[in-house]
Scaffold this active site. Structure first.
Site, PDB file in Angstrom:
ATOM      1  N   SER A 124     -11.098  -0.878  -0.528  1.00 14.33           N
ATOM      2  CA  SER A 124      -9.796  -0.930   0.158  1.00 14.33           C
ATOM      3  C   SER A 124      -9.953  -1.369   1.606  1.00 14.33           C
ATOM      4  O   SER A 124      -9.047  -2.000   2.175  1.00 14.33           O
ATOM      5  CB  SER A 124      -9.148   0.457   0.169  1.00 14.33           C
ATOM      6  OG  SER A 124      -8.637   0.799  -1.073  1.00 14.33           O
ATOM      7  N   HIS A 178      -3.570   6.014   3.619  1.00 11.05           N
ATOM      8  CA  HIS A 178      -4.346   4.880   3.109  1.00 11.05           C
ATOM      9  C   HIS A 178      -3.851   3.558   3.681  1.00 11.05           C
ATOM     10  O   HIS A 178      -4.635   2.742   4.183  1.00 11.05           O
ATOM     11  CB  HIS A 178      -4.283   4.875   1.585  1.00 11.05           C
ATOM     12  CG  HIS A 178      -5.202   3.900   0.924  1.00 11.05           C
ATOM     13  ND1 HIS A 178      -4.844   2.602   0.663  1.00 11.05           N
ATOM     14  CD2 HIS A 178      -6.462   4.040   0.459  1.00 11.05           C
ATOM     15  CE1 HIS A 178      -5.848   1.983   0.053  1.00 11.05           C
ATOM     16  NE2 HIS A 178      -6.844   2.835  -0.080  1.00 11.05           N
ATOM     17  N   ASP A 238       0.839  -1.197   0.000  1.00 11.05           N
ATOM     18  CA  ASP A 238       0.000   0.000   0.000  1.00 11.05           C
ATOM     19  C   ASP A 238       0.876   1.250   0.000  1.00 11.05           C
ATOM     20  O   ASP A 238       1.924   1.272  -0.648  1.00 11.05           O
ATOM     21  CB  ASP A 238      -0.925  -0.038   1.229  1.00 11.05           C
ATOM     22  CG  ASP A 238      -2.288   0.552   0.942  1.00 11.05           C
ATOM     23  OD1 ASP A 238      -2.381   1.778   0.809  1.00 11.05           O
ATOM     24  OD2 ASP A 238      -3.263  -0.224   0.848  1.00 11.05           O
TER      25      ASP A 238
END
Length: 678
Positions: free
Chosen positions: A402, A100, A62
């Site tokens: 996600s 994220h 990620d």
């Protein structure tokens, strides 16, 4: 976020963020805990038995992880993040500067004020993106290869590309071959079909779509008019209602005061168009709702001023500090809005409802199908209104596939802690076959291309005893092949095969029956009523209170491709009650996606030779009376001829034709060069 650069997705995230901001503002003492999505997917049961992910390493590919966050604290062998690499800056400190990756890691393994799905598991952080949007496929591949070297047990990939990428898929296959469970997000390109890219498209991954969450903001709405159901979405700020509203539907142009002044709006359901017919005039959804309520409407429906559905927002900075929605406000596509506008020219009533529905599939969640031979996504999990860790010691509500995927990665860690010799295909089976069914706002089952087998249920997966493979079945039936049988392999973890019961949810076109033979379940599909198209069913296998569900898709076509295989040589024959003129035939190696093609005509036989044992997917496009029809088959090659042919190309997993073309070009260039020198 995953995959999407679409404007509509960012609008969705903005809307969710606004709602979440309201939650924070209204309750400063809320508990920072996955207290909604975690227990909802069944974490309580294994946690009470002491299963928390201890000893399991999960690679997060990620934007990195903020290992200075108190819930993910520490980098190195004694920290939460025990290793990793920054492939963006090429150093050993994969710190997250975006947030994220920290959100993803928190859902999996946070262990502080917030507790993840597997709070005692460890994280391997691989930074492949700075912003979560721009992602290099080469860096994803490098991260997968590094995760293999670092002996990860699970890989979570909540980033990807919008297209099929064979190199990424090959890297994923290598990881699975090494015994690593690979979990991927489906992507945020919904509600379009065929919107899943790599690595989610890979049959060996566990691909996860997103549902709403177990919170009061998870609302859906319905509209029924003259027996027909319309797709409508509740606008942000709309509240659930105690009972359905039935009233006459009136058209109120753009919902401005002047549009409603001479209309008997009181006690009606008001239908209006989005926007305005005056250039430069802005009529907010809050204006339309406020005007409708002022004139006595019981609900308002705003249809799009262009094609497609949209998500509306009542609560925004321009609505004014004293504004508060008082009636249900729904959005509708432009196409259905225009249809409804015509219908209500005659006096017409409709029924509106707005209610809580946590298992509704998120509008943005990417859909299949991706192949005629397997189903994607595999399952869905909560991916909306998820509270998790954020960079700089913060917490955040967030939405996207996600954040559905790490729920499944955490669940995989729990299963591996319980039984560490499970293979990736077995972990996938336990998670995918024990899901809960998911329905739309009208109570109809979502199709498999939207939800796969259903919504993750860790309690059932944890208690499951049967490992069933494959996790779905595809039948290809035609007038020339009215019956087809396939096997489900059943493995009992404790060796108990007693009390296994099988049932089906069927349809009028395909009849299903089963027979258990030596721990293999033989399922036979037969044409019950002539129909060309696709039908979907489910097989339910029950043992000792645990129900396993297997999606079944039956393709009914007017042609069949018959395959006679011997020692790797496949001879093809097209069977059809109608006259056909041409067929393009593709043979796909299931293990490495290599494709060989050939063609056939009624006067020309077709054959393809393969050089490795394994399962091959046969896909054909058949021309009948000027139209193209699909016909598919599956062949298992158990042995191959002694002649190796172009086996070297198979070993390096490159199709032979491009190599031969390149080789020929090189030879020609060399000959020309020699001639020039002379």
């Amino acid at each position: 976020m995953v995959y999407s650069n679409k404007i509509v997705f960012f609008a969705v995230i903005l809307i969710f963020t606004i709602i979440c901001f309201q939650f924070f503002k209204e309750d400063n003492n809320f508990e920072i805990f996955l207290d909604k999505s975690g227990p909802y997917i069944g974490t309580t049961h294994p946690m009470e038995l002491g299963f928390d992910g201890t000893g399991i390493k999960i690679a997060v590919i990620d934007t990195g992880v903020d290992y200075n966050h108190p819930d993910l604290f520490g980098f190195g062998k004694d920290g939460k993040v025990i290793g990793g690499y920054d492939f963006v800056d090429n150093d050993d400190t994969p710190i997250d500067t975006n947030g994220h990756g920290t959100e993803v890691a928190g859902i999996i393994a946070a262990d502080g004020q917030l507790h993840g799905i597997a709070p005692k598991s460890k994280i391997l952080a691989y930074r492949v993106s700075e912003n979560g949007e721009s992602v290099s496929s080469d860096l994803i591949i490098k991260a997968i290869e590094r995760a293999i070297l670092d002996k990860a047990d699970v890989i979570n990939i909540s980033l990807g590309v919008n297209i099929t990428n064979k190199k990424i898929d090959n890297a994923v296959n290598k990881a699975v071959e090494q015994g690593i469970v690979v979990v991927t997000a489906a992507g945020n390109n919904g509600p379009d079909l065929k919107s899943i890219g790599s690595p989610g498209i890979n049959p060996n991954t566990i691909t996860v779509g997103a549902t709403y969450n177990n919170i009061t903001a998870s609302l859906v709405s319905t509209l029924e008019v003259e027996g027909k159901n319309y797709q409508v979405l509740p606008m942000v700020g709309t509240s659930p209602i105690d009972a359905p509203i039935t009233a006459e539907i009136l058209f109120g142009q753009y919902g401005r005061e002047r549009d409603l002044a001479d209309l008997k709006v009181k006690d009606s359901i008001l239908l209006v168009e989005r926007g305005s017919d005056q250039e430069g005039e802005i009529v907010y959804f809050s204006d339309k709702e406020n005007n409708a309520a002022k004139f006595g409407a019981r609900a308002i429906i705003v249809y799009n001023n262009e094609k497609g559905l949209f998500l509306g927002e009542l609560t925004h900075e321009f609505a004014g500090p004293n504004y508060s929605p008082t009636i249900p406000a729904l959005s509708m596509s432009g196409e259905e809005g225009q249809t409804l506008k015509k219908i209500i020219q005659n006096k017409t009533s409709g029924t509106v409802n707005v209610f809580y529905h946590p298992d509704f599939v998120a509008y943005f969640s990417s859909r299949g199908p991706v192949s005629p031979f397997y189903i994607k996504p595999d399952l869905v999990a909560p991916g909306v209104f998820i509270n998790t860790t954020l960079s700089n010691r913060n917490y955040n509500f967030t939405s996207g596939t996600s954040f559905a995927a790490p729920h499944v990665s955490g669940a995989a860690a729990i299963l591996l802690q319980k039984k560490n010799d499970l293979q990736p295909i077995e972990v996938k089976s336990l998670l995918v076959t024990t899901t809960n069914s998911v329905s739309d706002a009208y109570g109809n089952q979502f199709p498999v291309e939207v939800t796969g087998s259903g919504r993750l249920n860790l309690t059932q997966a944890f208690d499951a005893n049967l490992i069933i493979t494959p996790t779905n079945l595809i039948f290809n039936l035609s007038p020339e092949q009215k019956v087809q049988s396939q096997f489900l392999k059943i493995k009992s973890i404790d060796g108990n095969y007693d009390n296994i019961k099988v049932s089906f949810i069927g349809n009028e076109y395909v009849k299903l029956k089963s027979q258990l033979e030596n721990n293999n379940l033989n399922i036979t599909a037969s044409i019950n009523k002539e129909f060309f198209g696709e039908v979907q069913d489910k097989a339910f296998i029950e043992q000792n209170g645990i129900v396993y569900n297997i999606p079944i898709v039956s393709h009914l076509t007017n042609a069949t491709i018959d395959v006679a295989e011997h020692n790797g040589v496949m001879n093809f024959k097209i069977l059809s009650p109608d006259e056909w003129s041409y067929a393009k035939i593709s043979v796909i190696d299931k293990d490495n996606s290599i494709v060989d093609t050939t063609s056939a005509t009624p006067t020309k036989d077709a054959k393809i030779t393969v050089y490795n044992p394994g399962v091959y997917w046969i896909e054909s496009k058949i021309m009948i009376d000027g139209k193209t029809f699909d016909a598919d088959n599956i062949v298992e090659v158990k042995s191959v001829t002694e002649t190796k042919g172009f086996d070297i190309f198979r070993q390096i997993k490159i199709p032979e034709k491009p190599i031969l073309i390149i080789f020929s070009v090189i030879v020609i260039i060399a000959l020309v060069g020699l001639k020039i020198r002379r």
